[in-house]
Scaffold this motif. Structure first.
Motif, PDB file in Angstrom:
ATOM      1  N   ARG A 150      -1.963  39.618   4.843  1.00 50.03           N
ATOM      2  CA  ARG A 150      -2.269  40.290   6.111  1.00 50.03           C
ATOM      3  C   ARG A 150      -2.817  41.696   5.867  1.00 50.03           C
ATOM      4  NH1 ARG A 150       2.599  39.504  10.365  1.00 50.03           N
ATOM      5  NH2 ARG A 150       1.080  40.536  11.736  1.00 50.03           N
ATOM      6  N   ALA A 151      -2.225  42.393   4.915  1.00 46.64           N
ATOM      7  CA  ALA A 151      -2.699  43.747   4.588  1.00 46.64           C
ATOM      8  C   ALA A 151      -4.135  43.717   4.074  1.00 46.64           C
ATOM      9  CB  ALA A 151      -1.770  44.389   3.560  1.00 46.64           C
ATOM     10  N   LEU A 152      -4.430  42.779   3.185  1.00 48.08           N
ATOM     11  CA  LEU A 152      -5.779  42.687   2.631  1.00 48.08           C
ATOM     12  C   LEU A 152      -6.797  42.297   3.695  1.00 48.08           C
ATOM     13  CD1 LEU A 152      -4.966  40.935  -0.773  1.00 48.08           C
ATOM     14  CD2 LEU A 152      -5.500  43.358  -0.395  1.00 48.08           C
ATOM     15  N   LEU A 153      -6.407  41.411   4.599  1.00 50.16           N
ATOM     16  CA  LEU A 153      -7.311  41.030   5.688  1.00 50.16           C
ATOM     17  C   LEU A 153      -7.605  42.226   6.594  1.00 50.16           C
ATOM     18  CD1 LEU A 153      -5.863  37.538   6.626  1.00 50.16           C
ATOM     19  CD2 LEU A 153      -8.186  37.980   5.802  1.00 50.16           C
ATOM     20  N   LEU A 154      -6.589  43.058   6.825  1.00 51.35           N
ATOM     21  CA  LEU A 154      -6.794  44.244   7.653  1.00 51.35           C
ATOM     22  C   LEU A 154      -7.732  45.233   6.963  1.00 51.35           C
ATOM     23  CD1 LEU A 154      -6.109  45.750  10.251  1.00 51.35           C
ATOM     24  CD2 LEU A 154      -4.075  46.672   9.105  1.00 51.35           C
ATOM     25  N   LEU A 155      -7.574  45.391   5.653  1.00 46.53           N
ATOM     26  CA  LEU A 155      -8.482  46.258   4.908  1.00 46.53           C
ATOM     27  C   LEU A 155      -9.914  45.710   4.967  1.00 46.53           C
ATOM     28  CD1 LEU A 155      -6.293  47.074   1.763  1.00 46.53           C
ATOM     29  CD2 LEU A 155      -6.741  48.550   3.730  1.00 46.53           C
ATOM     30  N   GLN A 156     -10.037  44.391   4.888  1.00 51.90           N
ATOM     31  CA  GLN A 156     -11.358  43.770   4.994  1.00 51.90           C
ATOM     32  C   GLN A 156     -11.949  43.983   6.380  1.00 51.90           C
ATOM     33  OE1 GLN A 156     -13.014  39.635   3.534  1.00 51.90           O
ATOM     34  NE2 GLN A 156     -11.777  39.281   5.365  1.00 51.90           N
ATOM     35  N   ASP A 157     -11.140  43.801   7.419  1.00 51.40           N
ATOM     36  CA  ASP A 157     -11.621  43.970   8.791  1.00 51.40           C
ATOM     37  C   ASP A 157     -12.147  45.382   9.035  1.00 51.40           C
ATOM     38  OD1 ASP A 157     -10.993  41.372   9.379  1.00 51.40           O
ATOM     39  OD2 ASP A 157      -9.092  41.849  10.382  1.00 51.40           O
ATOM     40  N   ASN A 158     -11.662  46.340   8.236  1.00 55.85           N
ATOM     41  CA  ASN A 158     -12.083  47.726   8.398  1.00 55.85           C
ATOM     42  C   ASN A 158     -13.084  48.172   7.333  1.00 55.85           C
ATOM     43  OD1 ASN A 158     -10.449  49.168  10.714  1.00 55.85           O
ATOM     44  ND2 ASN A 158      -9.098  47.647   9.772  1.00 55.85           N
ATOM     45  N   GLY A 159     -13.682  47.190   6.654  1.00 61.96           N
ATOM     46  CA  GLY A 159     -14.794  47.458   5.769  1.00 61.96           C
ATOM     47  C   GLY A 159     -14.461  48.080   4.433  1.00 61.96           C
ATOM     48  N   LEU A 160     -13.179  48.068   4.042  1.00 61.28           N
ATOM     49  CA  LEU A 160     -12.796  48.715   2.787  1.00 61.28           C
ATOM     50  C   LEU A 160     -12.949  47.791   1.585  1.00 61.28           C
ATOM     51  CD1 LEU A 160      -9.677  50.687   4.029  1.00 61.28           C
ATOM     52  CD2 LEU A 160     -12.008  51.527   3.704  1.00 61.28           C
ATOM     53  N   ILE A 161     -12.753  46.491   1.798  1.00 57.56           N
ATOM     54  CA  ILE A 161     -12.925  45.495   0.750  1.00 57.56           C
ATOM     55  C   ILE A 161     -13.546  44.250   1.376  1.00 57.56           C
ATOM     56  CG2 ILE A 161     -10.974  46.283  -0.673  1.00 57.56           C
ATOM     57  CD1 ILE A 161      -9.345  43.927   0.498  1.00 57.56           C
ATOM     58  N   LYS A 162     -13.931  43.310   0.540  1.00 59.74           N
ATOM     59  CA  LYS A 162     -14.355  41.999   1.021  1.00 59.74           C
ATOM     60  C   LYS A 162     -13.669  40.945   0.171  1.00 59.74           C
ATOM     61  CE  LYS A 162     -18.385  39.062   1.958  1.00 59.74           C
ATOM     62  NZ  LYS A 162     -17.841  38.643   3.272  1.00 59.74           N
ATOM     63  N   LEU A 163     -13.067  39.952   0.838  1.00 59.07           N
ATOM     64  CA  LEU A 163     -12.354  38.893   0.140  1.00 59.07           C
ATOM     65  C   LEU A 163     -13.262  37.690  -0.097  1.00 59.07           C
ATOM     66  CD1 LEU A 163      -9.071  39.052   2.253  1.00 59.07           C
ATOM     67  CD2 LEU A 163      -9.367  39.910  -0.077  1.00 59.07           C
ATOM     68  N   LYS A 164     -12.876  36.869  -1.042  1.00 62.44           N
ATOM     69  CA  LYS A 164     -13.608  35.625  -1.293  1.00 62.44           C
ATOM     70  C   LYS A 164     -13.564  34.744  -0.050  1.00 62.44           C
ATOM     71  CE  LYS A 164     -12.313  35.547  -6.202  1.00 62.44           C
ATOM     72  NZ  LYS A 164     -11.498  34.820  -7.234  1.00 62.44           N
ATOM     73  N   ASP A 165     -14.604  33.977   0.157  1.00 57.73           N
ATOM     74  CA  ASP A 165     -14.632  33.050   1.281  1.00 57.73           C
ATOM     75  C   ASP A 165     -13.441  32.092   1.197  1.00 57.73           C
ATOM     76  OD1 ASP A 165     -16.956  34.182   2.166  1.00 57.73           O
ATOM     77  OD2 ASP A 165     -18.264  32.633   1.308  1.00 57.73           O
ATOM     78  N   GLY A 166     -12.767  31.939   2.316  1.00 60.28           N
ATOM     79  CA  GLY A 166     -11.650  30.997   2.376  1.00 60.28           C
ATOM     80  C   GLY A 166     -10.323  31.550   1.921  1.00 60.28           C
ATOM     81  N   ALA A 167     -10.282  32.805   1.471  1.00 60.75           N
ATOM     82  CA  ALA A 167      -9.002  33.358   0.991  1.00 60.75           C
ATOM     83  C   ALA A 167      -7.990  33.425   2.120  1.00 60.75           C
ATOM     84  CB  ALA A 167      -9.228  34.742   0.390  1.00 60.75           C
ATOM     85  N   GLY A 168      -8.371  33.979   3.248  1.00 59.72           N
ATOM     86  CA  GLY A 168      -7.550  33.968   4.447  1.00 59.72           C
ATOM     87  C   GLY A 168      -6.123  34.427   4.242  1.00 59.72           C
ATOM     88  N   LEU A 169      -5.199  33.669   4.814  1.00 61.92           N
ATOM     89  CA  LEU A 169      -3.793  34.069   4.863  1.00 61.92           C
ATOM     90  C   LEU A 169      -3.019  33.747   3.588  1.00 61.92           C
ATOM     91  CD1 LEU A 169      -3.183  33.108   8.568  1.00 61.92           C
ATOM     92  CD2 LEU A 169      -3.214  35.415   7.609  1.00 61.92           C
ATOM     93  N   THR A 170      -3.748  33.367   2.539  1.00 66.28           N
ATOM     94  CA  THR A 170      -3.122  33.213   1.221  1.00 66.28           C
ATOM     95  C   THR A 170      -3.724  34.211   0.234  1.00 66.28           C
ATOM     96  OG1 THR A 170      -4.687  31.499   0.544  1.00 66.28           O
ATOM     97  CG2 THR A 170      -2.658  30.765   1.629  1.00 66.28           C
ATOM     98  N   ALA A 171      -4.469  35.169   0.736  1.00 64.42           N
ATOM     99  CA  ALA A 171      -5.196  36.100  -0.126  1.00 64.42           C
ATOM    100  C   ALA A 171      -4.265  36.955  -0.973  1.00 64.42           C
ATOM    101  CB  ALA A 171      -6.087  37.005   0.724  1.00 64.42           C
ATOM    102  N   THR A 172      -4.695  37.225  -2.202  1.00 66.33           N
ATOM    103  CA  THR A 172      -4.031  38.171  -3.099  1.00 66.33           C
ATOM    104  C   THR A 172      -5.102  39.126  -3.625  1.00 66.33           C
ATOM    105  OG1 THR A 172      -4.381  36.962  -5.170  1.00 66.33           O
ATOM    106  CG2 THR A 172      -2.473  36.312  -3.813  1.00 66.33           C
ATOM    107  N   VAL A 173      -4.690  40.098  -4.414  1.00 67.32           N
ATOM    108  CA  VAL A 173      -5.659  41.040  -4.980  1.00 67.32           C
ATOM    109  C   VAL A 173      -6.694  40.323  -5.850  1.00 67.32           C
ATOM    110  CG1 VAL A 173      -4.134  43.041  -4.856  1.00 67.32           C
ATOM    111  CG2 VAL A 173      -4.073  41.547  -6.882  1.00 67.32           C
ATOM    112  N   ASN A 174      -6.342  39.159  -6.355  1.00 65.13           N
ATOM    113  CA  ASN A 174      -7.283  38.394  -7.176  1.00 65.13           C
ATOM    114  C   ASN A 174      -8.423  37.807  -6.357  1.00 65.13           C
ATOM    115  OD1 ASN A 174      -5.801  38.817  -9.577  1.00 65.13           O
ATOM    116  ND2 ASN A 174      -4.433  37.107  -9.084  1.00 65.13           N
ATOM    117  N   ASP A 175      -8.271  37.832  -5.030  1.00 60.12           N
ATOM    118  CA  ASP A 175      -9.305  37.292  -4.144  1.00 60.12           C
ATOM    119  C   ASP A 175     -10.260  38.363  -3.635  1.00 60.12           C
ATOM    120  OD1 ASP A 175      -8.507  34.474  -3.992  1.00 60.12           O
ATOM    121  OD2 ASP A 175      -6.685  35.252  -3.047  1.00 60.12           O
TER     122      ASP A 175
END
Length: 279
Positions: A150-175
């Motif tokens: 959830r934290a990583l998704l929030l950072l992504q939503d605010n343009g700070l990072i971008k996660l791999k496609d499909g990472a979603g609610l299982t995302a880790t720093v490796n994504d």
């Protein structure tokens, strides 16, 4: 709802009596012998769930229902007492936890209504605005699977990072696929994140830890989960009932009252953004 992994906790004795059987088909006798009021028994966590239910009591009374709330301090018994029929509903969890509980315990619980969510927010640390982000800055996040995602998704939503496609609610720093500012993600136990505001540029906290740290979500968060975000939709706290009871008149009225404008106003005023009524 607390963390998704809470189903691993051992059951603790509930506060209140656990005797009796399903109550929505019974009448509560008044001192005059009248049986016009129908009882709804709900198991709940203390904050904010039981507090919201207490506010709903007079509204339900006007509808002809006597809402009886029992507070539990574990995440096992509230589901067991609903599945057994001792209680009509519970209010303490989100659907992913309930579904995992059903899978692990063989219970047959379903979502009867989506009531509120407790948003993650990005809070200032050594920097007071997201516009101040610089190369190599550190951002502290919870390290457990659900909350880190959830934290990583929030950072992504605010343009700070971008996660791999499909990472979603299982995302880790490796994504993390793109990290233009070379941000260092500092992973900490959730209760410790708020303690490093003097060491990291920003911290990402969920609603209850923000409150404990003295933050107002509305006033202090630099950004927080929107009601239409993937996380809010997934981790909305629900009224859970035994399968087959979701369409009973009593449960429909309970959900209607909890989603009423009066309860939305109470949530907004009491929790200052740490709890948000789900639309």
């Amino acid at each position: 709802m607390k963390k998704f992994g809470a189903f691993l906790l051992a059951g603790v004795l509930a506060i209140g009596a656990l005797t009796g059987c399903g109550s929505t088909d019974k009448k509560a006798e008044s001192s005059t012998g009248s049986t016009d009021t129908q009882v709804i028994k709900v198991a709940a966590s203390a904050t904010p769930h039981a507090e919201i239910l207490e506010e709903a009591k007079p509204l339900l009374a006007k509808e002809g229902y006597d809402l009886q709330v029992t507070v539990f301090d574990d995440y096992v018994q509230p589901n067991e007492v609903v599945d057994s029929g001792d209680f009509d509903a519970n209010y303490f969890q989100h659907a992913p936890y309930m579904e995992q509980f059903n899978k692990e315990k063989g219970t047959k619980l379903v979502d009867a209504g989506d009531i509120h969510y407790e948003p993650f927010g990005i809070y200032p640390g050594t920097k007071k605005s997201l516009d101040e982000i610089a190369d190599g800055d550190e951002i502290a996040v919870p390290n457990d699977t659900t909350n880190e995602a959830r934290a990583l998704l929030l950072l992504q939503d605010n343009g700070l990072i971008k996660l791999k496609d499909g990472a979603g609610l299982t995302a880790t720093v490796n994504d993390i696929a793109e990290n233009p500012h070379n941000i260092k993600i500092v992973e900490l136990e959730a209760a410790q994140v708020a303690r490093v505001t003097g060491e990291t540029a920003f911290v990402v906290l969920n609603g209850n830890y923000a409150l404990q740290a003295g933050y107002s979500v509305k006033k202090d968060a630099l950004a927080y989960e929107a009601s239409d975000s993937e996380a809010a939709k997934t981790y909305v706290n629900i009224i859970a009932v035994k399968e087959g009871n979701e369409d009973s008149d009593a449960i429909k009225v309970l959900v209607k009252v909890l989603k009423s404008d009066d309860i939305k106003k109470f949530i907004d005023e009491k929790y200052d953004g740490a709890v948000i009524a789900f639309e």
